[in-house]
Design a protein around this motif. Structure first.
Motif, short mmCIF file in Angstrom:
data_model
loop_
_atom_site.label_atom_id
_atom_site.label_comp_id
_atom_site.label_asym_id
_atom_site.label_seq_id
_atom_site.Cartn_x
_atom_site.Cartn_y
_atom_site.Cartn_z
N TRP A 1 127.27 30.73 -8.50
CA TRP A 1 127.21 31.78 -7.51
C TRP A 1 125.78 32.31 -7.37
CZ3 TRP A 1 126.09 37.06 -8.18
CH2 TRP A 1 126.32 37.86 -7.05
N SER A 2 125.04 32.35 -8.48
CA SER A 2 123.68 32.87 -8.48
C SER A 2 122.69 31.94 -7.76
CB SER A 2 123.20 33.10 -9.91
OG SER A 2 123.25 31.90 -10.65
N ASP A 3 123.14 30.76 -7.38
CA ASP A 3 122.27 29.86 -6.61
C ASP A 3 122.26 30.20 -5.12
OD1 ASP A 3 123.32 27.10 -8.68
OD2 ASP A 3 121.50 28.32 -8.84
N THR A 4 123.07 31.13 -4.72
CA THR A 4 123.07 31.58 -3.33
C THR A 4 121.67 32.05 -2.95
OG1 THR A 4 125.40 32.19 -3.31
CG2 THR A 4 123.97 33.30 -1.72
N ALA A 5 121.08 31.40 -1.97
CA ALA A 5 119.68 31.65 -1.62
C ALA A 5 119.32 30.78 -0.43
CB ALA A 5 118.76 31.33 -2.79
N GLU A 6 118.10 30.96 0.04
CA GLU A 6 117.59 30.05 1.06
C GLU A 6 116.58 29.11 0.39
OE1 GLU A 6 116.37 31.90 4.69
OE2 GLU A 6 116.59 29.99 5.77
N TYR A 7 116.67 27.85 0.77
CA TYR A 7 115.85 26.83 0.14
C TYR A 7 114.94 26.20 1.19
CZ TYR A 7 118.93 27.36 -3.83
OH TYR A 7 119.63 27.90 -4.89
N PHE A 8 113.67 26.12 0.84
CA PHE A 8 112.67 25.58 1.75
C PHE A 8 112.00 24.36 1.14
CE2 PHE A 8 112.52 28.87 4.95
CZ PHE A 8 112.95 30.00 4.29
N CYS A 9 111.94 23.30 1.92
CA CYS A 9 111.17 22.13 1.57
C CYS A 9 109.78 22.29 2.20
CB CYS A 9 111.86 20.89 2.11
SG CYS A 9 111.07 19.33 1.73
N ALA A 10 108.75 21.82 1.52
CA ALA A 10 107.40 21.96 2.05
C ALA A 10 106.57 20.75 1.66
CB ALA A 10 106.74 23.24 1.55
N VAL A 11 105.60 20.45 2.49
CA VAL A 11 104.77 19.26 2.31
C VAL A 11 103.31 19.61 2.48
CG1 VAL A 11 104.17 17.03 3.30
CG2 VAL A 11 106.56 17.71 3.14
N ILE A 12 102.47 19.05 1.63
CA ILE A 12 101.03 19.05 1.84
C ILE A 12 100.61 17.61 2.04
CG2 ILE A 12 98.77 19.35 0.76
CD1 ILE A 12 99.82 21.71 -0.70
N THR A 13 99.87 17.36 3.11
CA THR A 13 99.32 16.03 3.28
C THR A 13 97.94 16.00 2.64
OG1 THR A 13 98.45 16.64 5.43
CG2 THR A 13 100.59 15.59 5.40
N ILE A 14 97.67 14.92 1.95
CA ILE A 14 96.42 14.81 1.20
C ILE A 14 95.44 13.98 2.02
CG2 ILE A 14 95.35 14.10 -0.96
CD1 ILE A 14 97.47 16.34 -1.16
N SER A 15 94.44 14.67 2.52
CA SER A 15 93.39 13.96 3.23
C SER A 15 92.08 14.64 2.90
CB SER A 15 93.63 13.97 4.74
OG SER A 15 93.70 15.30 5.22
N SER A 16 91.00 13.88 2.89
CA SER A 16 89.74 14.43 2.44
C SER A 16 89.20 15.43 3.45
CB SER A 16 88.72 13.31 2.26
OG SER A 16 88.51 12.65 3.49
N THR B 1 117.23 26.02 4.44
CA THR B 1 118.68 25.83 4.36
C THR B 1 119.27 27.00 3.57
OG1 THR B 1 118.57 23.42 4.39
CG2 THR B 1 120.57 24.41 3.49
N GLN B 2 120.17 27.70 4.20
CA GLN B 2 120.84 28.80 3.53
C GLN B 2 122.02 28.24 2.74
OE1 GLN B 2 120.22 32.22 3.25
NE2 GLN B 2 121.92 32.09 1.79
N LEU B 3 122.01 28.43 1.44
CA LEU B 3 123.11 28.00 0.59
C LEU B 3 123.93 29.22 0.20
CD1 LEU B 3 124.63 25.96 -1.23
CD2 LEU B 3 122.99 26.52 -3.03
N THR B 4 125.22 29.15 0.47
CA THR B 4 126.14 30.18 0.02
C THR B 4 127.12 29.55 -0.95
OG1 THR B 4 125.98 31.36 2.12
CG2 THR B 4 127.88 31.87 0.73
N VAL B 5 127.18 30.10 -2.16
CA VAL B 5 128.11 29.60 -3.17
C VAL B 5 129.22 30.63 -3.35
CG1 VAL B 5 128.39 28.83 -5.55
CG2 VAL B 5 126.26 28.35 -4.32
N LEU B 6 130.41 30.18 -3.12
CA LEU B 6 131.58 31.07 -3.23
C LEU B 6 132.10 31.10 -4.66
CD1 LEU B 6 133.39 29.87 0.02
CD2 LEU B 6 131.88 31.84 -0.27
N PRO B 7 132.40 32.28 -5.17
CA PRO B 7 132.86 32.37 -6.57
C PRO B 7 134.29 31.85 -6.74
CG PRO B 7 132.89 34.52 -5.51
CD PRO B 7 132.25 33.59 -4.53
#
Lengths: 116, 111
Positions: free
Chosen positions: A83-98, A110-116
Motif C-alpha cells: 500500500w505504501s508504494d502508492t505514488a507517481e513514478y517517473f521515468c527519465a533519460v539523459i542522452t550522453i553527447s559531448s 504513471t500514477q500507481l494506486t495500491v489497494l489494501p
C-alpha cells in the motif's frame, strides 16, 4: 530531441500483486536512465538508475528495472507491491553527447494506486 | 546536510505581481534546474544553469527568468505572474553523473 513514453497513466493494483511499469525512450545513442518516485505531497526521489554494466538494476524498496537496448525500454518492476508504494513514478533519460548539458527528459508519469 | 531547500513552500499571488522563488543547495553541484509540474504533463524544464554565471532556456521558459550569481543559489523570477503559471515548481541540482536531486517544491497559485 529525445522523448520518453510511459504508456500507463494510471495503474491500480491490490497489495501483493506484481508490478511492471513501462518506459520507452527515443534516442539511438548512449543514455543514462532513471526512475523517480513521488509520494503524495512530496518531491521526487531517486528510485534507481542505470548507467552501464548489468542491465538489471536494483533500487530502493525492492524495485528493479531492466534496460533492454534493442527495445529502447527501461521497465520498472516489483514482485509484490505494498500500500505504501502508492505514488507517481517517473521515468527519465539523459542522452550522453559531448559538449551538451546533461538534461533529464521526463516521461509524463504513471500514477500507481495500491489497494489494501 | 539539507540538500536542496526552496522557499516559500506555497504562495498565492495576484496576477501581474512579481514573484521570486528561491532555491539553495549545499551539495556544491555545478548544475541546477527549475521545473514546473502540472497534472498530466509531468515535469517540464523551465531554465537551467550548468555552472555559476551561466543560464539556459528549457522547454517552457516564457514568463520566467533566472540568475546564477553563485554555486548555491538559483532563484526563479516571474516578472508579471499570470494564472497559467499556477503550478508546483521544483528546483533540482545534479552531480557529475547527471543524477538530479530535487527540492521539496513550491506550490504557486496565481489568481
Amino acid at each position: 530531441a529525445q522523448s520518453v513514453s510511459q504508456h500507463n497513466h494510471h495503474v491500480i493494483l491490490s497489495e501483493a500483486a506484481s508490478l511492471e511499469l513501462g518506459c520507452n525512450y527515443s534516442y539511438g545513442g548512449t543514455v543514462n536512465l532513471f526512475w523517480y518516485v513521488q509520494y503524495p505531497g512530496q518531491h521526487l526521489q531517486l528510485l534507481l538508475k542505470y548507467f552501464s554494466g548489468d542491465p538489471l538494476v536494483k533500487g530502493i524498496k525492492g524495485f528493479e528495472a531492466e534496460f533492454i537496448k534493442s527495445k529502447f525500454s527501461f521497465n520498472l518492476r516489483k514482485p509484490s507491491v505494498q500500500w505504501s508504494d502508492t505514488a507517481e513514478y517517473f521515468c527519465a533519460v539523459i542522452t550522453i553527447s559531448s559538449g551538451s548539458a546533461r538534461q533529464l527528459t521526463f516521461g509524463s508519469g504513471t500514477q500507481l494506486t495500491v489497494l489494501p | 546536510i539539507a540538500g536542496i531547500t526552496q522557499a516559500p513552500t506555497s504562495q498565492i499571488l495576484a496576477a501581474g505581481r512579481r514573484m521570486t522563488l528561491r532555491c539553495t543547495q549545499d551539495m556544491r553541484h555545478n548544475a541546477m534546474y527549475w521545473y514546473r509540474q502540472d497534472l498530466g504533463l509531468g515535469l517540464r524544464l523551465i531554465h537551467y544553469s550548468n555552472t555559476a554565471g551561466t543560464t539556459g532556456k528549457g522547454e517552457v521558459p516564457d514568463g520566467y527568468s533566472v540568475s546564477r550569481a553563485n554555486t548555491d543559489d538559483f532563484p526563479l523570477t516571474l516578472a508579471s505572474a499570470v494564472p497559467s503559471q499556477t503550478s508546483v515548481y521544483f528546483c533540482a541540482s545534479s552531480d557529475l553523473s547527471g543524477t538530479q536531486y530535487f527540492g521539496p517544491g513550491t506550490r504557486l497559485t496565481v489568481l
